[in-house]
Design a protein around this motif. Structure first.
Motif, mmCIF file in Angstrom:
data_model
loop_
_atom_site.group_PDB
_atom_site.id
_atom_site.type_symbol
_atom_site.label_atom_id
_atom_site.label_comp_id
_atom_site.label_asym_id
_atom_site.label_seq_id
_atom_site.Cartn_x
_atom_site.Cartn_y
_atom_site.Cartn_z
ATOM 1 N N GLU A 176 -10.601 11.649 -8.528
ATOM 2 C CA GLU A 176 -9.561 11.817 -9.546
ATOM 3 C C GLU A 176 -8.321 10.994 -9.223
ATOM 4 O O GLU A 176 -7.720 10.365 -10.101
ATOM 5 N N GLU A 177 -7.922 10.973 -7.951
ATOM 6 C CA GLU A 177 -6.758 10.187 -7.549
ATOM 7 C C GLU A 177 -7.013 8.693 -7.721
ATOM 8 O O GLU A 177 -6.126 7.936 -8.127
ATOM 9 N N GLY A 178 -8.231 8.263 -7.424
ATOM 10 C CA GLY A 178 -8.567 6.858 -7.587
ATOM 11 C C GLY A 178 -8.534 6.418 -9.031
ATOM 12 O O GLY A 178 -8.009 5.348 -9.361
ATOM 13 N N LEU A 179 -9.083 7.242 -9.910
ATOM 14 C CA LEU A 179 -9.075 6.927 -11.337
ATOM 15 C C LEU A 179 -7.648 6.877 -11.865
ATOM 16 O O LEU A 179 -7.287 5.985 -12.647
ATOM 17 N N ALA B 290 0.846 -1.188 0.000
ATOM 18 C CA ALA B 290 0.000 0.000 0.000
ATOM 19 C C ALA B 290 0.882 1.237 0.000
ATOM 20 O O ALA B 290 1.904 1.288 0.693
ATOM 21 N N LEU B 291 0.501 2.234 -0.789
ATOM 22 C CA LEU B 291 1.242 3.482 -0.812
ATOM 23 C C LEU B 291 0.308 4.646 -1.060
ATOM 24 O O LEU B 291 -0.783 4.484 -1.614
ATOM 25 N N ASP B 292 0.744 5.804 -0.629
ATOM 26 C CA ASP B 292 0.011 7.052 -0.827
ATOM 27 C C ASP B 292 0.044 7.388 -2.316
ATOM 28 O O ASP B 292 1.099 7.638 -2.881
ATOM 29 N N CYS B 293 -1.123 7.377 -2.953
ATOM 30 C CA CYS B 293 -1.222 7.702 -4.374
ATOM 31 C C CYS B 293 -1.931 9.026 -4.596
ATOM 32 O O CYS B 293 -2.558 9.250 -5.635
ATOM 33 N N GLU C 33 9.233 -4.769 -10.783
ATOM 34 C CA GLU C 33 10.522 -5.130 -10.197
ATOM 35 C C GLU C 33 10.399 -5.965 -8.924
ATOM 36 O O GLU C 33 11.292 -6.770 -8.632
ATOM 37 N N LEU C 34 9.326 -5.779 -8.174
ATOM 38 C CA LEU C 34 9.157 -6.528 -6.926
ATOM 39 C C LEU C 34 8.137 -7.651 -7.054
ATOM 40 O O LEU C 34 8.046 -8.513 -6.177
ATOM 41 N N GLY C 35 7.346 -7.621 -8.122
ATOM 42 C CA GLY C 35 6.346 -8.663 -8.322
ATOM 43 C C GLY C 35 5.214 -8.627 -7.319
ATOM 44 O O GLY C 35 4.554 -9.644 -7.072
ATOM 45 N N ALA C 36 4.973 -7.451 -6.727
ATOM 46 C CA ALA C 36 3.926 -7.314 -5.714
ATOM 47 C C ALA C 36 2.714 -6.594 -6.292
ATOM 48 O O ALA C 36 2.813 -5.863 -7.281
ATOM 49 N N GLU C 37 1.577 -6.811 -5.663
ATOM 50 C CA GLU C 37 0.386 -6.070 -6.029
ATOM 51 C C GLU C 37 0.420 -4.711 -5.330
ATOM 52 O O GLU C 37 1.107 -4.542 -4.318
ATOM 53 N N VAL C 38 -0.325 -3.756 -5.883
ATOM 54 C CA VAL C 38 -0.319 -2.402 -5.331
ATOM 55 C C VAL C 38 -1.712 -2.028 -4.836
ATOM 56 O O VAL C 38 -2.707 -2.192 -5.543
ATOM 57 N N PHE C 39 -1.736 -1.523 -3.616
ATOM 58 C CA PHE C 39 -2.948 -1.084 -2.936
ATOM 59 C C PHE C 39 -2.845 0.436 -2.829
ATOM 60 O O PHE C 39 -2.036 0.950 -2.054
ATOM 61 N N ALA C 40 -3.609 1.165 -3.638
ATOM 62 C CA ALA C 40 -3.468 2.615 -3.743
ATOM 63 C C ALA C 40 -4.337 3.333 -2.717
ATOM 64 O O ALA C 40 -5.568 3.269 -2.784
ATOM 65 N N ASP C 41 -3.703 4.016 -1.763
ATOM 66 C CA ASP C 41 -4.421 4.855 -0.797
ATOM 67 C C ASP C 41 -4.670 6.214 -1.434
ATOM 68 O O ASP C 41 -3.716 6.932 -1.763
ATOM 69 N N ILE C 42 -5.947 6.586 -1.580
ATOM 70 C CA ILE C 42 -6.286 7.845 -2.264
ATOM 71 C C ILE C 42 -7.290 8.631 -1.422
ATOM 72 O O ILE C 42 -7.816 8.126 -0.412
ATOM 73 N N SER C 43 -7.570 9.870 -1.863
ATOM 74 C CA SER C 43 -8.514 10.704 -1.117
ATOM 75 C C SER C 43 -9.630 11.285 -1.980
ATOM 76 O O SER C 43 -10.603 11.798 -1.447
ATOM 77 N N ALA D 253 -2.606 0.148 -10.438
ATOM 78 C CA ALA D 253 -2.872 -0.322 -9.074
ATOM 79 C C ALA D 253 -3.845 -1.499 -9.106
ATOM 80 O O ALA D 253 -4.809 -1.505 -9.878
ATOM 81 N N THR D 254 -3.586 -2.487 -8.268
ATOM 82 C CA THR D 254 -4.442 -3.674 -8.197
ATOM 83 C C THR D 254 -5.719 -3.385 -7.433
ATOM 84 O O THR D 254 -6.783 -3.933 -7.748
ATOM 85 N N TYR D 255 -5.609 -2.551 -6.406
ATOM 86 C CA TYR D 255 -6.738 -2.157 -5.571
ATOM 87 C C TYR D 255 -6.685 -0.649 -5.365
ATOM 88 O O TYR D 255 -5.602 -0.059 -5.313
ATOM 89 N N VAL D 256 -7.853 -0.042 -5.216
ATOM 90 C CA VAL D 256 -7.942 1.383 -4.898
ATOM 91 C C VAL D 256 -8.724 1.507 -3.597
ATOM 92 O O VAL D 256 -9.808 0.932 -3.464
ATOM 93 N N ALA D 257 -8.163 2.243 -2.625
ATOM 94 C CA ALA D 257 -8.783 2.349 -1.305
ATOM 95 C C ALA D 257 -8.999 3.802 -0.915
ATOM 96 O O ALA D 257 -8.179 4.667 -1.208
ATOM 97 N N THR D 258 -10.078 4.056 -0.209
ATOM 98 C CA THR D 258 -10.473 5.412 0.187
ATOM 99 C C THR D 258 -9.769 5.885 1.461
ATOM 100 O O THR D 258 -10.215 6.833 2.109
#
Length: 221
Positions: free
Chosen positions: A128-131, A92-95, A115-125, A138-143
């Motif tokens: 527009e950031e989610g889109l 998860a990272l701040d997107c 490079e890491l072969g990991a899925e990405v969990f996008a922390d958004i607010s 990103a594999t997942y988008v989170a509020t």
């Protein structure tokens, strides 16, 4: 490892919390698993390694605080690399579009996946950031960050169900509800609004804050 639909428990405790440390977070993870959680969220390599014993998918974050920049949730590639090495298969990272000392999230999302072969969990607010995060891969988008950025102040008491519902209708990737889901009724509302999963932290894993709430709201002065 894919995140099943259901409740995700955030097992975190800051340095000033009596429950701070991998031993306690590992125990929290086992308790969450036994209670029916389908996934966990944990901070830092040591805690992530500890919660892996529960055998659930782990959303790893690495909080790196800075006096110069507001972004601290996995702000650069080195932070992501450390938590993947600890066992996290989902980073998860701040997107948000806020300033940071690391690379732009557009670059981080790609590097983490390639490079890491990991899925990405996008922390958004925001919507527009989610889109944008979904477009970046990103594999997942989170509020997660709604109410915690300048663009979404003042922070409301209730979760941002409108943001959740809008993203769930507009995105093909799973949308996860996070942020102020402090009652089972709100969790049910989130699933009704289209959430794939819901993350709950404080109201499950932070007895100090739960105690404070009971004292503030239930003890007569």
């Amino acid at each position: 490892m894919k995140l099943p639909a259901g409740l995700i428990v955030s097992c975190q405790a800051r340095a000033d919390n009596p429950l701070h440390g991998p031993q306690f977070m590992g125990a929290m993870a086992l308790a969450a698993r036994d209670g029916g959680a389908v996934g966990l969220r944990a901070n830092g390599p040591e805690d992530i390694a500890a919660v892996m014993a529960a055998g659930l998918p782990v959303i790893g974050i690495h909080k790196v605080f800075s006096d110069e920049y507001p972004v601290y949730i996995t702000p650069d590639f080195a932070a992501a690399e450390a938590i993947v090495a600890a066992g996290a298969e989902i980073v998860a990272l701040d997107c948000t579009e806020r300033p940071r000392h690391g690379e732009h999230p557009r670059v981080l999302v790609r590097r983490i996946r390639e490079e890491l072969g990991a899925e990405v969990f996008a922390d958004i607010s925001t919507v527009e950031e989610g889109l944008a995060a979904a477009d970046w891969g990103a594999t997942y988008v989170a509020t997660t960050l709604s109410g915690y950025t300048e663009a979404t102040q003042p922070k409301p008491d209730e979760p941002d169900l409108k943001l959740l519902e809008t993203l769930a209708h507009r995105l093909s990737v799973p949308v996860v509800a996070e942020g102020r889901y402090n009652m089972p009724a709100l969790v049910r509302q989130a699933f009704g609004a289209g959430a794939h999963a819901v993350v709950v932290g404080t109201m499950i894993t932070n007895p100090r804050e739960i105690t404070r709430m009971f004292v503030a709201q239930g003890v007569p002065l």
